[in-house]
Design a protein around this motif. Structure first.
Motif, PDB file in Angstrom:
ATOM      1  N   THR A  59     -51.390  -8.904  -9.253  1.00 37.50           N
ATOM      2  CA  THR A  59     -49.936  -8.832  -9.091  1.00 37.50           C
ATOM      3  C   THR A  59     -49.216  -8.678 -10.426  1.00 37.50           C
ATOM      4  N   LYS A 102     -42.781  -7.898  -6.175  1.00 35.48           N
ATOM      5  CA  LYS A 102     -42.875  -9.127  -5.383  1.00 35.48           C
ATOM      6  C   LYS A 102     -42.528  -8.891  -3.914  1.00 35.48           C
ATOM      7  N   GLU A 103     -41.574  -7.990  -3.658  1.00 31.49           N
ATOM      8  CA  GLU A 103     -41.157  -7.715  -2.280  1.00 31.49           C
ATOM      9  C   GLU A 103     -42.270  -7.049  -1.465  1.00 31.49           C
ATOM     10  N   GLU A 104     -43.236  -6.438  -2.139  1.00 34.22           N
ATOM     11  CA  GLU A 104     -44.377  -5.815  -1.455  1.00 34.22           C
ATOM     12  C   GLU A 104     -45.433  -6.844  -1.037  1.00 34.22           C
ATOM     13  N   PHE A 105     -45.420  -7.992  -1.680  1.00 34.48           N
ATOM     14  CA  PHE A 105     -46.452  -9.003  -1.454  1.00 34.48           C
ATOM     15  C   PHE A 105     -46.055  -9.844  -0.235  1.00 34.48           C
ATOM     16  N   THR A 106     -46.384  -9.331   0.932  1.00 37.31           N
ATOM     17  CA  THR A 106     -45.980  -9.930   2.198  1.00 37.31           C
ATOM     18  C   THR A 106     -47.192 -10.177   3.085  1.00 37.31           C
ATOM     19  N   LEU A 107     -46.953 -10.861   4.191  1.00 36.83           N
ATOM     20  CA  LEU A 107     -48.008 -11.056   5.180  1.00 36.83           C
ATOM     21  C   LEU A 107     -48.508  -9.715   5.689  1.00 36.83           C
ATOM     22  N   ASP A 108     -47.613  -8.774   5.943  1.00 30.38           N
ATOM     23  CA  ASP A 108     -48.035  -7.444   6.418  1.00 30.38           C
ATOM     24  C   ASP A 108     -48.930  -6.747   5.399  1.00 30.38           C
ATOM     25  N   PHE A 109     -48.583  -6.865   4.115  1.00 24.64           N
ATOM     26  CA  PHE A 109     -49.421  -6.288   3.074  1.00 24.64           C
ATOM     27  C   PHE A 109     -50.814  -6.918   3.091  1.00 24.64           C
ATOM     28  N   TRP A 124     -43.692 -15.272 -10.701  1.00 19.01           N
ATOM     29  CA  TRP A 124     -43.414 -15.489  -9.279  1.00 19.01           C
ATOM     30  C   TRP A 124     -43.663 -16.957  -8.960  1.00 19.01           C
ATOM     31  N   GLU A 181     -43.756 -20.459  -3.437  1.00 14.17           N
ATOM     32  CA  GLU A 181     -43.515 -19.470  -2.381  1.00 14.17           C
ATOM     33  C   GLU A 181     -44.828 -18.990  -1.771  1.00 14.17           C
ATOM     34  N   MET A 201     -46.374 -19.398   2.094  1.00 15.27           N
ATOM     35  CA  MET A 201     -46.557 -18.111   2.760  1.00 15.27           C
ATOM     36  C   MET A 201     -47.658 -18.192   3.816  1.00 15.27           C
TER      37      MET A 201
END
Length: 137
Positions: A40, A65-72, A93, A97, A101
Motif C-alpha cells: 500500500t 486508500k479509497e481503493e483499499f476496500t472489502l470489494d478490492f 493510514w 481503520e 475493516m
C-alpha cells in the motif's frame, strides 16, 4: 480453512519491506504456500521479482486508500486464491481503520507486526504523536 492475514505496519523507511523479504527468505510464513503480498506504499526497498516468483508470492499494489476496500480484497481473493496474505500497510493510514475493516470470508487477521526505526522514533513521536499511537496500539 482460514486464510491468515499478517499486517505489517510502520512509517515509511521503518523496515517493513526488509522485514517481509526476510520472512519470505526464511520460509517462516511462505513454505510453498500461495502467498498474496499487498503493498500500500512504495518505499526505498523493493523485493526482487525473482525471489517472489521462487517463493510463490503474488504482489498487488494499492495506490490510493479509497481503493483499499472489502470489494478490492474480495477481488484479490478470487484472482489469486492465496493460502495466506501479507499486507505492507501504509504508515500514514490509520491502522485502527484496518482493524475495524471487514475482511473477505475466511480471511482472519492473524498477526500485526510493527516496525520502528529507532533513529526517527522520537521525531515521529514529537510531530505525529496520534499517528504513532495508532500504529503502536
Amino acid at each position: 480453512m482460514q486464510v491468515p492475514v499478517y499486517l505489517i505496519t510502520g512509517f515509511l523507511e521503518s523496515g517493513k519491506t526488509t522485514f517481509i523479504e526476510q520472512v519470505i527468505l526464511e520460509g517462516n510464513f511462505v513454505e510453498d504456500e500461495k502467498t498474496l503480498l499487498i503493498l500500500t506504499e512504495e518505499g526505498e526497498a523493493e523485493i526482487e521479482p525473482e525471489l517472489l516468483k521462487q517463493y510463490n508470492v503474488d504482489v498487488v499494489t494499492v495506490e490510493d486508500k479509497e481503493e483499499f476496500t472489502l470489494d478490492f480484497l474480495k477481488k484479490c481473493r478470487r484472482e489469486h486464491r492465496p493460502q495466506q496474505v501479507i499486507i505492507e500497510y501504509n504508515g500514514m493510514w490509520p491502522v485502527s481503520e484496518f482493524i475495524r475493516m471487514q475482511l473477505p470470508y475466511r480471511w482472519e487477521l492473524f498477526q500485526v507486526v510493527t516496525t520502528v526505526d529507532a533513529s526517527t522514533f522520537q521525531l515521529y513521536m514529537n510531530n505525529m504523536r496520534s499517528l504513532m499511537a495508532d500504529i503502536l496500539t
